[in-house]
Design an enzyme around this catalytic site. Structure first.
Site, PDB file in Angstrom:
ATOM      1  N   PRO A  13      30.171  39.858  33.452  1.00 16.90           N
ATOM      2  CA  PRO A  13      29.836  38.461  33.189  1.00 16.90           C
ATOM      3  C   PRO A  13      30.907  37.472  33.653  1.00 16.90           C
ATOM      4  CG  PRO A  13      30.411  39.597  31.152  1.00 16.90           C
ATOM      5  CD  PRO A  13      30.280  40.649  32.218  1.00 16.90           C
ATOM      6  N   ASN A  14      30.409  36.337  34.122  1.00 21.18           N
ATOM      7  CA  ASN A  14      31.210  35.188  34.559  1.00 21.18           C
ATOM      8  C   ASN A  14      31.894  35.371  35.908  1.00 21.18           C
ATOM      9  OD1 ASN A  14      30.683  33.652  32.133  1.00 21.18           O
ATOM     10  ND2 ASN A  14      32.014  35.109  31.095  1.00 21.18           N
ATOM     11  N   ARG A  21      36.225  29.364  38.560  1.00 19.51           N
ATOM     12  CA  ARG A  21      36.645  29.723  37.218  1.00 19.51           C
ATOM     13  C   ARG A  21      38.147  30.031  37.140  1.00 19.51           C
ATOM     14  NH1 ARG A  21      35.685  35.683  34.736  1.00 19.51           N
ATOM     15  NH2 ARG A  21      36.250  35.160  32.606  1.00 19.51           N
ATOM     16  N   TYR A  26      42.217  34.042  38.253  1.00 22.89           N
ATOM     17  CA  TYR A  26      41.290  34.847  39.046  1.00 22.89           C
ATOM     18  C   TYR A  26      41.312  34.543  40.538  1.00 22.89           C
ATOM     19  CZ  TYR A  26      39.741  35.725  34.292  1.00 22.89           C
ATOM     20  OH  TYR A  26      39.719  36.065  32.968  1.00 22.89           O
ATOM     21  N   ASN A  78      34.343  46.055  37.632  1.00 22.84           N
ATOM     22  CA  ASN A  78      35.104  45.092  36.833  1.00 22.84           C
ATOM     23  C   ASN A  78      34.160  44.672  35.700  1.00 22.84           C
ATOM     24  OD1 ASN A  78      36.422  43.019  35.611  1.00 22.84           O
ATOM     25  ND2 ASN A  78      36.940  41.916  37.497  1.00 22.84           N
ATOM     26  N   ALA A  81      34.534  40.576  30.611  1.00 23.37           N
ATOM     27  CA  ALA A  81      34.726  40.531  29.152  1.00 23.37           C
ATOM     28  C   ALA A  81      34.144  41.753  28.446  1.00 23.37           C
ATOM     29  CB  ALA A  81      34.111  39.252  28.586  1.00 23.37           C
ATOM     30  N   GLU A 102      38.297  51.270  37.577  1.00 23.56           N
ATOM     31  CA  GLU A 102      38.202  50.015  36.816  1.00 23.56           C
ATOM     32  C   GLU A 102      39.127  48.990  37.472  1.00 23.56           C
ATOM     33  OE1 GLU A 102      39.289  50.581  32.712  1.00 23.56           O
ATOM     34  OE2 GLU A 102      39.487  48.427  32.339  1.00 23.56           O
ATOM     35  N   HIS A 104      40.545  44.854  37.463  1.00 17.27           N
ATOM     36  CA  HIS A 104      40.651  43.501  36.901  1.00 17.27           C
ATOM     37  C   HIS A 104      41.473  42.658  37.856  1.00 17.27           C
ATOM     38  CE1 HIS A 104      38.961  44.942  33.194  1.00 17.27           C
ATOM     39  NE2 HIS A 104      39.785  45.968  33.292  1.00 17.27           N
ATOM     40  N   SER A 106      43.042  39.850  37.108  1.00 17.60           N
ATOM     41  CA  SER A 106      44.261  39.399  36.433  1.00 17.60           C
ATOM     42  C   SER A 106      44.964  40.591  35.783  1.00 17.60           C
ATOM     43  CB  SER A 106      43.909  38.359  35.360  1.00 17.60           C
ATOM     44  OG  SER A 106      43.108  38.947  34.342  1.00 17.60           O
ATOM     45  N   ARG A 111      48.261  39.091  29.235  1.00 20.44           N
ATOM     46  CA  ARG A 111      47.466  37.992  28.658  1.00 20.44           C
ATOM     47  C   ARG A 111      47.263  38.228  27.154  1.00 20.44           C
ATOM     48  NH1 ARG A 111      42.415  36.978  32.328  1.00 20.44           N
ATOM     49  NH2 ARG A 111      42.391  35.084  31.041  1.00 20.44           N
TER      50      ARG A 111
HETATM   51  C1  DQA Z   1      38.849  40.259  33.958  1.00 19.56           C
HETATM   52  C2  DQA Z   1      39.729  40.191  32.708  1.00 19.56           C
HETATM   53  C3  DQA Z   1      38.873  40.057  31.448  1.00 19.56           C
HETATM   54  O1  DQA Z   1      39.713  40.007  30.307  1.00 19.56           O
HETATM   55  C4  DQA Z   1      38.052  38.798  31.506  1.00 19.56           C
HETATM   56  O2  DQA Z   1      37.213  38.694  30.379  1.00 19.56           O
HETATM   57  C5  DQA Z   1      37.280  38.670  32.772  1.00 19.56           C
HETATM   58  C6  DQA Z   1      37.875  39.093  34.024  1.00 19.56           C
HETATM   59  C7  DQA Z   1      39.687  40.238  35.239  1.00 19.56           C
HETATM   60  O3  DQA Z   1      39.110  40.530  36.300  1.00 19.56           O
HETATM   61  O4  DQA Z   1      40.879  39.924  35.225  1.00 19.56           O
HETATM   62  O5  DQA Z   1      36.184  38.113  32.767  1.00 19.56           O
HETATM   63  O6  DQA Z   1      38.119  41.475  33.928  1.00 19.56           O
END
Ligand code: DQA
Length: 151
Positions: A13-14, A21, A26, A78, A81, A102, A104, A106, A111
């Protein structure tokens, strides 16, 4: 079952908002440009790469289930959340028994505390975080190398 093996890149998501964003976390790349590079990298190795993003947990779960019959040999994910919340998506990926990396963008460990736990990392072949969009490319390179070693 299709003859050709493929690699599935799943975005949670997102991540459709990449480029807009929170660029401090990111980066400035859009999801479309990241996906283009991943598909091209796959093509250069003769492997089909399919990318799928959803904001809905059940769509991601259904897409993971589909890997049982669609020729997917590796997954790069990825979970965004859902990394920190989704037992259901974890169970789906454990259920299909596909190796996965996996990713990410960031560095989640630098964080908020709620981002430090992942429901996926203990099942993953590897975890890449904090390297921005290139993290996807490193993950894909690993999957490609493993596929080429196996064939
Ligand atoms: C994320 C890190 C997650 O904590 C966050 O909710 C995301 C993106 C990242 O790619 O750094 O949506 O997965």
């Amino acid at each position: 079952m299709p003859d050709q093996q493929s690699i599935l890149v799943l975005h949670g998501p997102n991540l459709n908002l990449l480029g807009v964003r929170e660029p401090q976390h990111y980066g400035a790349d859009t999801l479309a440009s990241i996906n283009e590079r991943l598909v091209a990298l796959g093509q250069a190795h003769g492997i089909r790469v399919e990318c799928f993003q959803s904001n809905r947990e059940y769509e991601l779960i259904e897409r993971v289930h589909a890997t049982l019959t669609d020729g997917t040999a590796w997954i790069v994910i990825n979970p965004a959340a859902f990394t920190h919340t989704s037992v259901a998506l974890r169970d789906a990926i454990a259920g299909v028994k596909k190796p996965f990396v996996e990713v990410h963008l960031s560095n989640v460990h630098a964080r908020e505390a709620f981002r430090h736990h992942s429901y996926f990392s203990d099942l993953a072949a590897g975890v890449i975080c904090g390297l921005g969009a290139r993290g996807y490319e490193f993950a894909l390179q690993h999957a490609l190398a493993q596929l080429q070693t196996a064939s």
